[in-house]
Structure formats: structure tokens, C-alpha cells
Write an enzyme that holds these catalytic residues in place. Structure first.
Site, PDB file in Angstrom:
ATOM      1  N   GLU A  78       0.823  -1.221   0.148  1.00  0.00           N
ATOM      2  CA  GLU A  78       0.185  -0.022  -0.035  1.00  0.00           C
ATOM      3  C   GLU A  78       0.908   1.299   0.006  1.00  0.00           C
ATOM      4  OE1 GLU A  78      -1.451   3.134   1.085  1.00  0.00           O
ATOM      5  OE2 GLU A  78      -2.333   2.503   2.978  1.00  0.00           O
ATOM      6  N   CYS A  86      -1.068   8.735   2.755  1.00  0.00           N
ATOM      7  CA  CYS A  86      -1.355   8.204   1.387  1.00  0.00           C
ATOM      8  C   CYS A  86      -2.793   8.449   0.709  1.00  0.00           C
ATOM      9  CB  CYS A  86      -1.085   6.832   0.992  1.00  0.00           C
ATOM     10  SG  CYS A  86      -1.619   5.709   2.388  1.00  0.00           S
TER      11      CYS A  86
END
Length: 279
Positions: free
Chosen positions: A50, A84
Site C-alpha cells: 500500500e 497516502c
């Protein structure tokens, strides 16, 4: 049996290669993800990555602009923009762009910068000085390329790695704040003619983690969500992880899924057992 290892960077490859480690998962930058993926692949171990993102926040002309602007401020500036899944590129139809920009900038200007232990503080310091320097360089390069600086954009005097809430308007593809991941409290607003251009620019990125889409037409939303290149699309809301739902990206935002049933299955081996007739 699990545990926590406090190790140096040069020890990571050895830990990954250890036969007691069955698989690897990483949440981090795209650059580090590529290194870890190579180390795990060298010893044939499964990875879930991720990684970075440049999430679009698309506001169409039929959206609730005030609600979109309020949510957009939270989506961009939560955790000082250092996530993110922060919204990073705000792609707005021209018909409502002035109203959105005015509401967004007014709300961003009210965010208090200061001591992160103060409950009234909304913007604390960034994690490191080099991250702030990189972010400021992205702002300057984007302004030099023609974007309009509406708020912030200057490193304040004093201790701490602080950077003020910053708003850039008329940001175009090919500029730093559009093409690169801006990991800090900087919002890049891009104006578009219609929904088709909005989706095209939303997808014009090497990343594909999350995306937000704002419209009052849910039938159109269902159609457009299929066109957005992202691992998760949130309609009339901000992108967030939820333990009940799978989460992860595509393209340079990584692969595999965390959370939800899919996240559990990432690290479960499927075994086929066939038993013949007894002899």
C-alpha cells in the site's frame, strides 16, 4: 507467535529472507515499496504493498458545493496532509469552480497552525525538514509554471517543521503539484470544462489509490466510478479505510488488499486435498 523488531534499514532484506517469515506487507512510499518487493520476490514471498497516492477529489457541477468544500478541507489537511489517502488534486467543473475555491480557501484559512498537543490545533509540524523542503519546492515550481497561490506557500520563521495550509488554483497537468505526490498541507485545484475532462484528468496520474466523486446524480455516479482508475472510490464523501472493506491501490500505488475478507485471504494459502477410494 508475533513480535516487534526494531531494526536498521540494512537489516530488512535479511529479515525478509528468514525462513520464519512467510509474507511481507508494507505501507510506505512507492520507492521503498519497489525495493521491498524486489527483496521479497528474490526469495519468492508474497507481498501486499500500500504505497503512495495522488488521489483526485472530483467535484461536478451538480454537486453540493458547500458540503464538498467542507469535506475537501478535511480530506486534504487531516494529519497535516501526510497520508497516502489524503485528497491531493481537486478537479472541479468550471461552472462551480469559483464557489468551490472561495469556500475551500475560506475554510482552509481558519485552520489553526501550532502545537499538536493543543486541542485547537489543526495543522501541526510536518514529520521531517526534508519533507517540508520538498513540498515547498513543489509549490514554488507549480507557481512558476502559472498556478495561482491563494493561501500559504511560505515557510514560517521559528522552530519546528511547520508549513501553512496552502491553496493553489489553476493547476494544470505537467506541473509539480499535479503530477507528483504532494505529501503535506498543499491543495492543488484544477478547473475542467465537463465531467469527461474531469475523469480524464483524475486518471492522468501514475498512482491509483483512492478517489472521491461529488455529484447529485447517483446514476451518473455509478457509471463514472467504473471509469476512475483507483482501488477505492467514495461518492459524496472522503476516502478513508474501514476494517470492514478491502483497501489498496493499483498502478504505482501498489497491489494486494488490506482489511476486509479480501485482506485476510491475501495471506491465506489455498490447499487442494483429493482423497481417492480406500484400498
Amino acid at each position: 507467535m508475533g513480535g516487534t523488531l526494531l531494526i536498521e534499514v540494512d537489516q530488512v532484506a535479511g529479515i525478509i529472507a528468514d525462513p520464519r517469515v512467510a509474507a511481507v506487507t508494507l505501507t510506505g512510499s512507492t520507492e521503498v515499496g519497489a525495493i521491498v518487493a524486489a527483496q521479497a520476490a528474490a526469495v519468492l514471498k508474497k507481498q501486499v504493498l500500500e504505497l503512495g497516492g495522488s488521489d483526485p477529489f472530483v467535484v461536478l457541477a451538480d454537486a453540493d458545493v458547500e458540503a464538498a468544500a467542507v469535506t475537501a478541507v478535511k480530506a486534504r489537511y487531516v494529519n497535516v496532509g501526510q497520508s497516502c489517502v489524503n485528497a491531493k488534486r481537486f478537479i472541479v467543473e468550471e461552472a462551480v469552480a469559483d464557489a468551490f475555491v472561495a469556500a475551500f480557501t475560506a475554510a482552509a484559512a481558519k485552520l489553526k497552525v501550532g502545537d499538536p498537543t493543543d486541542p485547537e490545533t489543526a495543522i501541526g509540524p510536518m514529520a521531517r525538514a526534508n519533507l517540508r523542503d520538498t513540498l515547498h519546492d513543489q509549490v514554488r515550481r507549480t507557481v512558476d509554471a502559472g498556478a495561482r497561490l491563494l493561501l500559504g506557500g511560505e515557510i514560517p520563521d521559528g522552530p519546528g517543521c511547520y508549513y501553512p495550509p496552502t491553496v493553489l488554483d489553476h493547476v494544470r497537468p505537467g506541473t509539480a503539484a499535479f503530477d507528483e505526490e504532494t505529501f503535506g498541507p498543499v491543495a492543488a485545484i484544477t478547473r475542467v470544462a465537463d465531467a469527461d475532462e474531469a475523469i480524464a484528468l483524475a486518471n492522468r496520474t501514475e498512482y491509483g489509490l483512492g478517489a472521491a466523486l461529488w455529484t447529485s446524480d447517483l446514476d451518473r455516479a455509478r457509471r463514472l466510478t467504473r471509469l476512475l482508475d483507483a482501488g477505492a472510490v467514495f461518492v459524496n464523501g472522503m476516502v478513508a479505510s474501514d476494517p470492514r472493506l478491502p483497501f489498496g491501490g493499483i498502478k504505482r500505488s501498489g497491489y494486494g488488499r488490506e482489511l476486509g475478507a479480501e485482506g485476510i485471504r491475501e495471506f491465506v494459502n489455498t490447499k487442494t486435498v483429493w482423497i481417492g477410494p480406500a484400498v
